[in-house]
Design an enzyme around this catalytic site. Structure first.
Site, mmCIF file in Angstrom:
data_model
loop_
_atom_site.group_PDB
_atom_site.id
_atom_site.type_symbol
_atom_site.label_atom_id
_atom_site.label_comp_id
_atom_site.label_asym_id
_atom_site.label_seq_id
_atom_site.Cartn_x
_atom_site.Cartn_y
_atom_site.Cartn_z
ATOM 1 N N TYR A 56 68.583 32.939 -28.320
ATOM 2 C CA TYR A 56 67.135 33.015 -28.179
ATOM 3 C C TYR A 56 66.771 33.700 -26.856
ATOM 4 O O TYR A 56 67.062 33.190 -25.779
ATOM 5 C CB TYR A 56 66.501 31.623 -28.215
ATOM 6 C CG TYR A 56 66.749 30.834 -29.484
ATOM 7 C CD1 TYR A 56 67.083 31.460 -30.672
ATOM 8 C CD2 TYR A 56 66.635 29.450 -29.483
ATOM 9 C CE1 TYR A 56 67.302 30.735 -31.827
ATOM 10 C CE2 TYR A 56 66.850 28.713 -30.639
ATOM 11 C CZ TYR A 56 67.194 29.356 -31.811
ATOM 12 O OH TYR A 56 67.418 28.625 -32.954
ATOM 13 N N HIS A 124 75.988 27.976 -34.729
ATOM 14 C CA HIS A 124 74.700 28.462 -35.245
ATOM 15 C C HIS A 124 74.812 29.026 -36.659
ATOM 16 O O HIS A 124 73.954 28.788 -37.511
ATOM 17 C CB HIS A 124 74.153 29.532 -34.292
ATOM 18 C CG HIS A 124 72.680 29.663 -34.299
ATOM 19 N ND1 HIS A 124 71.979 30.288 -33.294
ATOM 20 C CD2 HIS A 124 71.741 29.253 -35.187
ATOM 21 C CE1 HIS A 124 70.684 30.257 -33.562
ATOM 22 N NE2 HIS A 124 70.517 29.649 -34.704
ATOM 23 N N SER A 203 62.091 24.903 -38.556
ATOM 24 C CA SER A 203 60.937 25.521 -39.222
ATOM 25 C C SER A 203 60.268 24.578 -40.213
ATOM 26 O O SER A 203 59.959 24.971 -41.347
ATOM 27 C CB SER A 203 61.345 26.819 -39.931
ATOM 28 O OG SER A 203 61.738 27.801 -39.003
ATOM 29 N N PRO A 204 60.017 23.315 -39.825
ATOM 30 C CA PRO A 204 59.383 22.375 -40.760
ATOM 31 C C PRO A 204 57.935 22.735 -41.066
ATOM 32 O O PRO A 204 57.354 22.189 -42.003
ATOM 33 C CB PRO A 204 59.480 21.034 -40.019
ATOM 34 C CG PRO A 204 59.450 21.425 -38.571
ATOM 35 C CD PRO A 204 60.252 22.697 -38.512
ATOM 36 N N LEU A 205 57.379 23.661 -40.287
ATOM 37 C CA LEU A 205 56.016 24.133 -40.549
ATOM 38 C C LEU A 205 56.015 25.541 -41.144
ATOM 39 O O LEU A 205 55.018 26.253 -41.069
ATOM 40 C CB LEU A 205 55.191 24.106 -39.250
ATOM 41 C CG LEU A 205 54.923 22.716 -38.690
ATOM 42 C CD1 LEU A 205 54.238 22.799 -37.324
ATOM 43 C CD2 LEU A 205 54.065 21.902 -39.657
ATOM 44 N N GLY A 206 57.152 25.919 -41.734
ATOM 45 C CA GLY A 206 57.217 27.235 -42.372
ATOM 46 C C GLY A 206 56.911 28.354 -41.408
ATOM 47 O O GLY A 206 56.135 29.255 -41.715
ATOM 48 N N ARG A 207 57.532 28.286 -40.216
ATOM 49 C CA ARG A 207 57.297 29.272 -39.152
ATOM 50 C C ARG A 207 55.806 29.391 -38.829
ATOM 51 O O ARG A 207 55.294 30.476 -38.547
ATOM 52 C CB ARG A 207 57.890 30.630 -39.535
ATOM 53 C CG ARG A 207 59.395 30.568 -39.700
ATOM 54 C CD ARG A 207 60.014 31.910 -40.051
ATOM 55 N NE ARG A 207 61.469 31.783 -40.053
ATOM 56 C CZ ARG A 207 62.185 31.307 -41.066
ATOM 57 N NH1 ARG A 207 61.561 30.940 -42.177
ATOM 58 N NH2 ARG A 207 63.487 31.200 -40.995
ATOM 59 N N PHE A 209 53.272 28.953 -40.777
ATOM 60 C CA PHE A 209 52.374 29.311 -41.875
ATOM 61 C C PHE A 209 51.714 28.086 -42.492
ATOM 62 O O PHE A 209 50.549 28.143 -42.915
ATOM 63 C CB PHE A 209 53.156 30.081 -42.948
ATOM 64 C CG PHE A 209 52.285 30.878 -43.871
ATOM 65 C CD1 PHE A 209 51.727 32.068 -43.465
ATOM 66 C CD2 PHE A 209 52.019 30.440 -45.161
ATOM 67 C CE1 PHE A 209 50.902 32.809 -44.315
ATOM 68 C CE2 PHE A 209 51.217 31.165 -46.027
ATOM 69 C CZ PHE A 209 50.657 32.356 -45.601
ATOM 70 N N LEU A 210 52.442 26.966 -42.536
ATOM 71 C CA LEU A 210 51.908 25.766 -43.176
ATOM 72 C C LEU A 210 50.834 25.075 -42.343
ATOM 73 O O LEU A 210 50.235 24.104 -42.806
ATOM 74 C CB LEU A 210 53.048 24.781 -43.482
ATOM 75 C CG LEU A 210 54.134 25.305 -44.434
ATOM 76 C CD1 LEU A 210 55.238 24.272 -44.609
ATOM 77 C CD2 LEU A 210 53.528 25.662 -45.788
#
Length: 328
Positions: A56, A124, A203-207, A209-210
């Site tokens: 990163y 990773h 990404s539990p928030l869909g990157r 988007f959610l």
């Protein structure tokens, strides 16, 4: 702050972690001062599970975390990763899991993080050219030397996980998991649960988007990689936007935000599941923490399943090159 155990490993973390990737790369320009303030606020709120990786920002994210926790190392559970090779110019050089590389990557991460021990060290991505036994064997040596406490894998296949676990206990598997990425339910979750391995959902928030904050592609910064992501491109954007509308409707009825509903759903999938949403802002962090207070009933979960069943999202999780590195 509610806490959860990562399987039977003995490693306890906050029920909600903090993904730090976006503080240094991929989601547009970041601000170091703001990011450090967010990390400090997370720790003050009881979010002690910090997630980074050597790739990163080509090491810059680890350096940022090192600065942020310099005076509060004992207050955090620090997770980082190795395996995705990048050049100093940011170019991607493939995946490496050779024993020599494992050791050199760990030494470099310890130096950037300015710590003596990494709490959770992940591979990773799985190197298809190196037997997992050799890679995990090298990781196990780091544990014996006190440089690493617990081992993890990311985006590994069930059989690979079983082989790795036979060499040294694996504390956690990390893969993408959210209302629009439910692939793990078919094989990975049953496999890790059978082995007593915890599950960390990135990404539990869909990157993002959610959360409902993106309505057009113009809402992304010019250098935000999501502009070219399969799920954010072309007709997929509109189809997925309709799914977000369903989430927002249910969230409104529950008296919470779309982001809180999405995180509450992940949290409801089991006490062995720990989501690590990323954010650079304290306000978003507080909103995410609020998901811990959202109670989803059996009826709520059934309704969500009806409107967002597995495979509902339009588009792949990554472009073809990235998809080839999954389920290794």
């Amino acid at each position: 702050m509610t806490r959860r155990m990562l399987g039977t490993s003995g490693l306890e973390v906050s029920a909600l972690g903090l993904g730090c990737m976006g503080m240094s790369e991929f989601y547009g320009a970041g601000d170091e001062r703001e990011s450090i303030a967010t990390i400090h606020h997370a720790i003050d709120r009881g979010v002690d599970f910090l997630d980074t990786a050597d790739m990163y920002g080509v090491g810059r994210n680890e350096e940022l975390i090192g600065k942020a926790i310099a005076d509060r190392r004992d207050a955090v559970v620090l997770a980082t990763k190795f395996g995705n090779v990048r050049g100093e110019d940011g170019s991607f050089g493939g995946i490496c899991g050779t024993p020599d590389y494992v050791r050199s990557a760990c030494e470099a991460s310890l130096k950037r993080l300015e710590v003596e021990t990494i709490d959770l060290y992940y591979q990773h991505r799985v190197d298809p050219d190196v037997p997992i036994e050799e890679t995990v064997g090298a990781m196990a040596e780091l544990v014996r030397e006190g440089k690493v406490r617990f081992l993890g894998l990311s985006e590994a296949a069930p059989e690979t996980i079983r082989r790795a676990h036979a060499v040294h206990p694996i504390a956690a598997l990390q893969t993408e998991y959210s209302l629009w990425s439910r692939d793990a339910e078919a094989g990975l979750l049953p496999a890790v649960r059978a082995l007593g391995i915890g599950y960390v959902a990135y990404s539990p928030l869909g990157r993002g988007f959610l959360t409902g904050q993106f309505k057009t592609s113009d809402d992304f910064a010019p250098d935000d990689w999501r502009r070219n992501h399969p799920r954010f491109s072309g007709g997929n954007f509109e189809k997925n936007l309709a799914l977000v509308g369903e989430i927002e409707a249910i969230a409104a009825e529950k008296g919470c935000t779309a982001a809180q509903l999405a995180l509450a759903w992940v949290l409801a999938q089991g006490d062995d599941v720990v989501p690590i949403p990323g954010t650079r802002r304290t306000a978003r962090l507080d909103e995410n923490i609020g998901a811990l207070d959202v109670v989803l009933t059996t009826e709520d979960l059934a309704r969500i399943d009806r409107v967002l069943p597995p495979g509902a999202a339009a588009g792949e999780r990554y472009h073809a090159q990235g998809m080839a590195t999954l389920n290794g």
